[in-house]
Design a protein around this motif. Sequence first.
Motif, PDB file in Angstrom:
ATOM      1  N   GLN A  90      91.460 -10.966  65.747  1.00  0.00           N
ATOM      2  CA  GLN A  90      92.912 -10.780  65.629  1.00  0.00           C
ATOM      3  C   GLN A  90      93.259  -9.642  64.673  1.00  0.00           C
ATOM      4  O   GLN A  90      94.109  -9.761  63.814  1.00  0.00           O
ATOM      5  N   TRP A  91      92.570  -8.516  64.842  1.00  0.00           N
ATOM      6  CA  TRP A  91      92.821  -7.360  64.005  1.00  0.00           C
ATOM      7  C   TRP A  91      94.089  -6.622  64.396  1.00  0.00           C
ATOM      8  O   TRP A  91      94.709  -5.966  63.570  1.00  0.00           O
ATOM      9  N   ASN A  92      94.450  -6.664  65.666  1.00  0.00           N
ATOM     10  CA  ASN A  92      95.546  -5.832  66.164  1.00  0.00           C
ATOM     11  C   ASN A  92      96.583  -6.663  66.901  1.00  0.00           C
ATOM     12  O   ASN A  92      96.261  -7.727  67.456  1.00  0.00           O
ATOM     13  N   PRO A  93      97.830  -6.184  66.949  1.00  0.00           N
ATOM     14  CA  PRO A  93      98.826  -6.865  67.764  1.00  0.00           C
ATOM     15  C   PRO A  93      98.343  -6.889  69.224  1.00  0.00           C
ATOM     16  O   PRO A  93      97.721  -5.940  69.695  1.00  0.00           O
ATOM     17  N   GLY A  94      98.620  -7.948  69.904  1.00  0.00           N
ATOM     18  CA  GLY A  94      98.189  -8.072  71.291  1.00  0.00           C
ATOM     19  C   GLY A  94      96.857  -8.767  71.466  1.00  0.00           C
ATOM     20  O   GLY A  94      96.464  -9.085  72.582  1.00  0.00           O
ATOM     21  N   ASP A  95      96.131  -8.977  70.336  1.00  0.00           N
ATOM     22  CA  ASP A  95      94.876  -9.731  70.427  1.00  0.00           C
ATOM     23  C   ASP A  95      95.192 -11.188  70.749  1.00  0.00           C
ATOM     24  O   ASP A  95      96.219 -11.715  70.322  1.00  0.00           O
ATOM     25  N   PRO A  96      94.326 -11.861  71.494  1.00  0.00           N
ATOM     26  CA  PRO A  96      94.617 -13.248  71.877  1.00  0.00           C
ATOM     27  C   PRO A  96      94.603 -14.177  70.676  1.00  0.00           C
ATOM     28  O   PRO A  96      93.852 -13.979  69.726  1.00  0.00           O
ATOM     29  N   ASP A  97      95.499 -15.183  70.730  1.00  0.00           N
ATOM     30  CA  ASP A  97      95.455 -16.200  69.685  1.00  0.00           C
ATOM     31  C   ASP A  97      94.725 -17.447  70.175  1.00  0.00           C
ATOM     32  O   ASP A  97      94.500 -18.362  69.405  1.00  0.00           O
ATOM     33  N   GLN A  98      94.356 -17.462  71.438  1.00  0.00           N
ATOM     34  CA  GLN A  98      93.532 -18.532  71.985  1.00  0.00           C
ATOM     35  C   GLN A  98      92.634 -17.947  73.063  1.00  0.00           C
ATOM     36  O   GLN A  98      93.040 -17.038  73.786  1.00  0.00           O
ATOM     37  N   VAL A  99      91.419 -18.489  73.154  1.00  0.00           N
ATOM     38  CA  VAL A  99      90.505 -18.116  74.236  1.00  0.00           C
ATOM     39  C   VAL A  99      89.879 -19.385  74.794  1.00  0.00           C
ATOM     40  O   VAL A  99      89.789 -20.408  74.116  1.00  0.00           O
ATOM     41  N   ASP A 100      89.463 -19.307  76.049  1.00  0.00           N
ATOM     42  CA  ASP A 100      88.768 -20.403  76.721  1.00  0.00           C
ATOM     43  C   ASP A 100      87.418 -19.865  77.195  1.00  0.00           C
ATOM     44  O   ASP A 100      87.325 -19.263  78.257  1.00  0.00           O
ATOM     45  N   PRO A 101      86.338 -20.048  76.376  1.00  0.00           N
ATOM     46  CA  PRO A 101      85.033 -19.498  76.742  1.00  0.00           C
ATOM     47  C   PRO A 101      84.404 -20.252  77.914  1.00  0.00           C
ATOM     48  O   PRO A 101      84.531 -21.467  78.021  1.00  0.00           O
ATOM     49  N   CYS A 102      83.721 -19.490  78.785  1.00  0.00           N
ATOM     50  CA  CYS A 102      83.120 -20.037  80.005  1.00  0.00           C
ATOM     51  C   CYS A 102      81.714 -19.459  80.168  1.00  0.00           C
ATOM     52  O   CYS A 102      81.386 -18.437  79.569  1.00  0.00           O
ATOM     53  N   ALA A 103      80.907 -20.104  81.009  1.00  0.00           N
ATOM     54  CA  ALA A 103      79.566 -19.601  81.274  1.00  0.00           C
ATOM     55  C   ALA A 103      79.152 -19.935  82.703  1.00  0.00           C
ATOM     56  O   ALA A 103      79.555 -20.958  83.252  1.00  0.00           O
ATOM     57  N   GLN A 104      78.353 -19.038  83.274  1.00  0.00           N
ATOM     58  CA  GLN A 104      77.803 -19.230  84.612  1.00  0.00           C
ATOM     59  C   GLN A 104      76.312 -18.889  84.568  1.00  0.00           C
ATOM     60  O   GLN A 104      75.888 -18.042  83.784  1.00  0.00           O
ATOM     61  N   LEU A 105      75.540 -19.550  85.430  1.00  0.00           N
ATOM     62  CA  LEU A 105      74.131 -19.200  85.596  1.00  0.00           C
ATOM     63  C   LEU A 105      74.033 -18.262  86.785  1.00  0.00           C
ATOM     64  O   LEU A 105      74.486 -18.596  87.883  1.00  0.00           O
ATOM     65  N   MET A 106      73.464 -17.090  86.544  1.00  0.00           N
ATOM     66  CA  MET A 106      73.362 -16.059  87.567  1.00  0.00           C
ATOM     67  C   MET A 106      71.892 -15.806  87.898  1.00  0.00           C
ATOM     68  O   MET A 106      71.065 -15.689  86.991  1.00  0.00           O
TER      69      MET A 106
END
Length: 161
Positions: A71-87
């Motif tokens: 959150q260094w800059n305006p517009g950075d997300p205040d929430q994230v939803d991390p995900c993963a896939q096996l490729m």
Amino acid sequence: MAKFGIVASLAFAGVTLGTTTASAEVWGGGCRAYVMEPGDVEMDSCAYAADSSNSWNSTRIYPDVTTVEHQWNPGDPDQVDPCAQLMRVNPDGSLTQIHDFVCGGWVGPGRGGPSQNEWKGTDRAWSAPAGGTYVVQSGYWATVNGHYGYYGNVQSPRIYT
């Protein structure tokens, strides 16, 4: 001729020669160092074998994804939803998704500094088919500079079964 007769007799008697039912063993994997993604979010993508001794003598793979929101800059997300896939890594180097570990759930900022969230999908471990090369690919859902979307695609080191 004698060898052929013995093999044919054993096959006729229902004896199977030269086959095993060994399961795959996972090796390789580990972590990819933090990678800076859109919105000043750093991610790593790790892949491990899913057994309680933390050895690689397992047939199951699970992701371990760490997301740091700076959150260094305006517009950075205040929430994230991390995900993963096996490729699966195909012979030509392209990737094919073979399993979705799903997302870890929305996480927000820490108090007065970057928030760090480690999402382990140990309860979502999955057995990859034997004889393959795989990577865990991770990313996140977020709103970055007003644009909601999926960002990332950080890949773990290769995993072999």
